[in-house]
Design a protein around this motif. Structure first.
Motif, PDB file in Angstrom:
ATOM      1  N   GLY A   4      -2.457  67.503 -24.541  1.00  0.00           N
ATOM      2  CA  GLY A   4      -2.866  68.656 -25.323  1.00  0.00           C
ATOM      3  C   GLY A   4      -1.744  69.132 -26.220  1.00  0.00           C
ATOM      4  N   LYS A   5      -2.035  70.062 -27.087  1.00  0.00           N
ATOM      5  CA  LYS A   5      -1.006  70.569 -27.996  1.00  0.00           C
ATOM      6  C   LYS A   5       0.120  71.269 -27.240  1.00  0.00           C
ATOM      7  N   ASN A   6      -0.228  71.961 -26.157  1.00  0.00           N
ATOM      8  CA  ASN A   6       0.766  72.728 -25.427  1.00  0.00           C
ATOM      9  C   ASN A   6       1.058  72.182 -24.034  1.00  0.00           C
ATOM     10  N   LYS A   7       0.045  71.627 -23.379  1.00  0.00           N
ATOM     11  CA  LYS A   7       0.195  71.177 -22.000  1.00  0.00           C
ATOM     12  C   LYS A   7      -0.274  69.740 -21.826  1.00  0.00           C
ATOM     13  N   CYS A   8       0.329  69.050 -20.867  1.00  0.00           N
ATOM     14  CA  CYS A   8      -0.088  67.713 -20.452  1.00  0.00           C
ATOM     15  C   CYS A   8      -0.352  67.745 -18.947  1.00  0.00           C
ATOM     16  N   VAL A   9      -1.378  67.023 -18.510  1.00  0.00           N
ATOM     17  CA  VAL A   9      -1.769  67.003 -17.100  1.00  0.00           C
ATOM     18  C   VAL A   9      -1.558  65.598 -16.551  1.00  0.00           C
ATOM     19  N   VAL A  10      -0.921  65.500 -15.391  1.00  0.00           N
ATOM     20  CA  VAL A  10      -0.651  64.223 -14.731  1.00  0.00           C
ATOM     21  C   VAL A  10      -1.294  64.235 -13.361  1.00  0.00           C
ATOM     22  N   CYS A  11      -2.074  63.191 -13.076  1.00  0.00           N
ATOM     23  CA  CYS A  11      -2.682  63.020 -11.760  1.00  0.00           C
ATOM     24  C   CYS A  11      -2.062  61.786 -11.100  1.00  0.00           C
ATOM     25  N   VAL A  12      -1.533  61.960  -9.890  1.00  0.00           N
ATOM     26  CA  VAL A  12      -0.900  60.864  -9.149  1.00  0.00           C
ATOM     27  C   VAL A  12      -1.840  60.440  -8.027  1.00  0.00           C
ATOM     28  N   THR A  13      -2.167  59.133  -7.982  1.00  0.00           N
ATOM     29  CA  THR A  13      -3.041  58.595  -6.936  1.00  0.00           C
ATOM     30  C   THR A  13      -2.335  57.457  -6.205  1.00  0.00           C
ATOM     31  N   ASP A  14      -2.839  57.166  -4.994  1.00  0.00           N
ATOM     32  CA  ASP A  14      -2.293  56.046  -4.240  1.00  0.00           C
ATOM     33  C   ASP A  14      -3.150  54.810  -4.468  1.00  0.00           C
ATOM     34  N   GLU A  15      -2.929  53.758  -3.690  1.00  0.00           N
ATOM     35  CA  GLU A  15      -3.651  52.501  -3.868  1.00  0.00           C
ATOM     36  C   GLU A  15      -5.117  52.607  -3.498  1.00  0.00           C
ATOM     37  N   ASP A  16      -5.494  53.643  -2.766  1.00  0.00           N
ATOM     38  CA  ASP A  16      -6.897  53.845  -2.366  1.00  0.00           C
ATOM     39  C   ASP A  16      -7.594  54.907  -3.204  1.00  0.00           C
ATOM     40  N   ASP A  17      -6.994  55.247  -4.353  1.00  0.00           N
ATOM     41  CA  ASP A  17      -7.554  56.258  -5.265  1.00  0.00           C
ATOM     42  C   ASP A  17      -7.573  57.658  -4.675  1.00  0.00           C
ATOM     43  N   LYS A  19      -5.987  61.283  -4.299  1.00  0.00           N
ATOM     44  CA  LYS A  19      -5.083  62.122  -5.086  1.00  0.00           C
ATOM     45  C   LYS A  19      -3.869  62.522  -4.256  1.00  0.00           C
ATOM     46  N   LYS A  20      -2.706  62.294  -4.809  1.00  0.00           N
ATOM     47  CA  LYS A  20      -1.477  62.741  -4.165  1.00  0.00           C
ATOM     48  C   LYS A  20      -1.087  64.134  -4.673  1.00  0.00           C
ATOM     49  N   GLU A  21      -1.147  64.298  -5.982  1.00  0.00           N
ATOM     50  CA  GLU A  21      -0.864  65.604  -6.581  1.00  0.00           C
ATOM     51  C   GLU A  21      -1.293  65.599  -8.036  1.00  0.00           C
ATOM     52  N   THR A  22      -1.523  66.784  -8.569  1.00  0.00           N
ATOM     53  CA  THR A  22      -1.844  66.975  -9.983  1.00  0.00           C
ATOM     54  C   THR A  22      -0.889  68.021 -10.533  1.00  0.00           C
ATOM     55  N   ILE A  23      -0.150  67.644 -11.553  1.00  0.00           N
ATOM     56  CA  ILE A  23       0.851  68.549 -12.125  1.00  0.00           C
ATOM     57  C   ILE A  23       0.639  68.649 -13.629  1.00  0.00           C
ATOM     58  N   SER A  24       1.183  69.674 -14.219  1.00  0.00           N
ATOM     59  CA  SER A  24       1.142  69.858 -15.669  1.00  0.00           C
ATOM     60  C   SER A  24       2.528  70.237 -16.158  1.00  0.00           C
ATOM     61  N   TYR A  25       2.802  69.908 -17.389  1.00  0.00           N
ATOM     62  CA  TYR A  25       4.095  70.252 -17.984  1.00  0.00           C
ATOM     63  C   TYR A  25       3.910  70.532 -19.467  1.00  0.00           C
ATOM     64  N   ASP A  26       4.888  71.196 -20.056  1.00  0.00           N
ATOM     65  CA  ASP A  26       4.829  71.515 -21.485  1.00  0.00           C
ATOM     66  C   ASP A  26       4.933  70.232 -22.304  1.00  0.00           C
ATOM     67  N   ASN A  27       4.189  70.195 -23.388  1.00  0.00           N
ATOM     68  CA  ASN A  27       4.178  68.994 -24.230  1.00  0.00           C
ATOM     69  C   ASN A  27       5.419  68.986 -25.124  1.00  0.00           C
ATOM     70  N   THR A  28       6.576  68.759 -24.504  1.00  0.00           N
ATOM     71  CA  THR A  28       7.836  68.581 -25.213  1.00  0.00           C
ATOM     72  C   THR A  28       8.526  67.359 -24.647  1.00  0.00           C
ATOM     73  N   TYR A  29       9.446  66.806 -25.420  1.00  0.00           N
ATOM     74  CA  TYR A  29      10.154  65.613 -24.964  1.00  0.00           C
ATOM     75  C   TYR A  29      10.968  65.904 -23.707  1.00  0.00           C
ATOM     76  N   ALA A  30      11.649  67.050 -23.677  1.00  0.00           N
ATOM     77  CA  ALA A  30      12.486  67.386 -22.522  1.00  0.00           C
ATOM     78  C   ALA A  30      11.646  67.538 -21.256  1.00  0.00           C
ATOM     79  N   SER A  31      10.495  68.213 -21.357  1.00  0.00           N
ATOM     80  CA  SER A  31       9.636  68.403 -20.181  1.00  0.00           C
ATOM     81  C   SER A  31       9.042  67.078 -19.715  1.00  0.00           C
TER      82      SER A  31
END
Length: 353
Positions: A4-17, A19-31
């Motif tokens: 997104g323009k401001n936020k990005c969402v990351v979903c982490v899954t294991d080998e069995d699909d 969900k391990k966790e879902t996180i978001s961060y600011d859409n900047t290179y440093a973040s």
């Protein structure tokens, strides 16, 4: 990873699909870099998929590559049919992308190497400037018709030339139409200056590339077209054979096949239109100046209309270009005098840059 323009969402899954966790961060290179490093430290050998959204994906891909996390660029149009339509959220999209990545069922986009992104952006910037100038010239011609003025009276053939623009700016002083006419002239002059400056910069970038010098041996292809082909295609070896490149460019018909029935339709539309357009322009020149291409055109013209016959020539030229780049050799039927002239022109433009 939906972008997104401001936020990005990351979903982490294991080998069995799961969900391990879902996180978001600011859409900047440093973040993005901080997120990539933390995921690598926490999960070790992980890989990621990023949604291709405008130019927002670039900083995220660069950050994950910097953190040594393998990442691919997902094509949202081709993956759209795989995503459920009952609900649409960034978290759901992130989970679906993670599942498709694990199954190796993700339609991906080619990521242009970093050293080609600048020249590629410069090429597209120049094309945008030319399109703006074309619209300005159309408005200029419309005003000339309103004022009943003829370009033949200016003594110049080109409406974008300085002599013609000076003549137009002196016409119909004091009228509203004249005021608009002079503003159109000033806009065209401004675009002429920007296009000339961009072309000098393109010449400098083209002179640095060995691929451009090889491609310029192809009849009808100057430094601008050669650099456009090289930057848009990028890694020529990603196409195992020239016919896959022909399909990517859009120089082959659509195929509808079922059982013993096979039907060929119109040319593909889901292709790189910039390369397609450039090849058509090159083919027009090659028909006039290359005997081999002229013979191919005449053969195709017996059974096809003019436009299709030109497309046959353009298709052959991209096949020849692929062979030249993979074998690292010049065009076998190169016109040496014309080739040297193009190289001199390129060096001359670089000196004036």
């Amino acid at each position: 990873m939906p972008i997104g323009k401001n936020k990005c969402v990351v979903c982490v899954t294991d080998e069995d699909d799961n969900k391990k966790e879902t996180i978001s961060y600011d859409n900047t290179y440093a973040s993005a870099l901080e997120c990539a490093k933390s995921l690598k430290a926490k999960y070790g050998g992980c890989r990621a998929a990023c949604e291709a959204t405008g130019s927002l994906w670039q900083k995220n891909v660069d950050a994950f590559e910097e953190a040594k996390v393998p990442i691919v660029l997902a094509n949202p149009l081709k993956n759209k049919w795989m995503i459920q339509k009952s609900a649409k959220t960034d978290k759901i999209d992130a989970y679906v992308l993670a599942r498709l990545l694990r199954l190796n069922a993700l339609h991906t986009c080619y990521v242009t190497p970093r050293h080609l992104r600048g020249p590629k952006l410069l090429q597209r910037h120049r094309v945008d400037l030319v399109q703006k100038r074309t619209k300005a010239v159309v408005a200029l011609r419309d005003m000339l018709e309103r004022l009943d003025l003829r370009l033949s009276d200016s003594g110049s053939r080109s409406i974008c030339g300085p002599q013609c623009l000076d003549w137009i700016s002196r016409q119909a002083a004091g009228h509203i139409e004249g005021f608009i006419l002079r503003q159109c002239v000033d806009y065209v002059r401004h675009l002429n200056g920007q296009i000339d400056e961009a072309e000098r910069k393109i010449a400098v970038e083209a002179n640095k590339s060995e691929n451009v010098h090889l491609l310029m041996s192809l009849t009808g292809l100057d430094y601008f077209g050669a650099l456009l082909l090289d930057t848009e295609i990028g890694d020529w070896s990603r196409f195992p054979d020239p016919y896959q490149l022909v399909s990517w460019v859009g120089m082959c018909p659509r195929v509808y096949q079922s059982g013993d029935s096979k039907h060929y339709g119109r040319m593909k539309k889901d292709s790189n239109r910039r390369v397609n357009w450039m090849l058509i322009q090159v083919a027009h020149s090659a028909i006039k100046h290359d005997p081999k291409m002229a013979v191919l055109y005449e053969r195709a013209r017996r059974n096809h209309p003019y436009a299709i016959a030109v497309t046959h020539v353009a298709r052959r030229m991209i096949i020849v270009a692929w062979c030249m780049m993979t074998r690292r050799e010049k065009y076998r039927h190169v016109n040496e005098a014309m080739y040297r002239k193009k190289l001199r022109k390129l060096k001359s433009r670089c000196k004036n840059a």
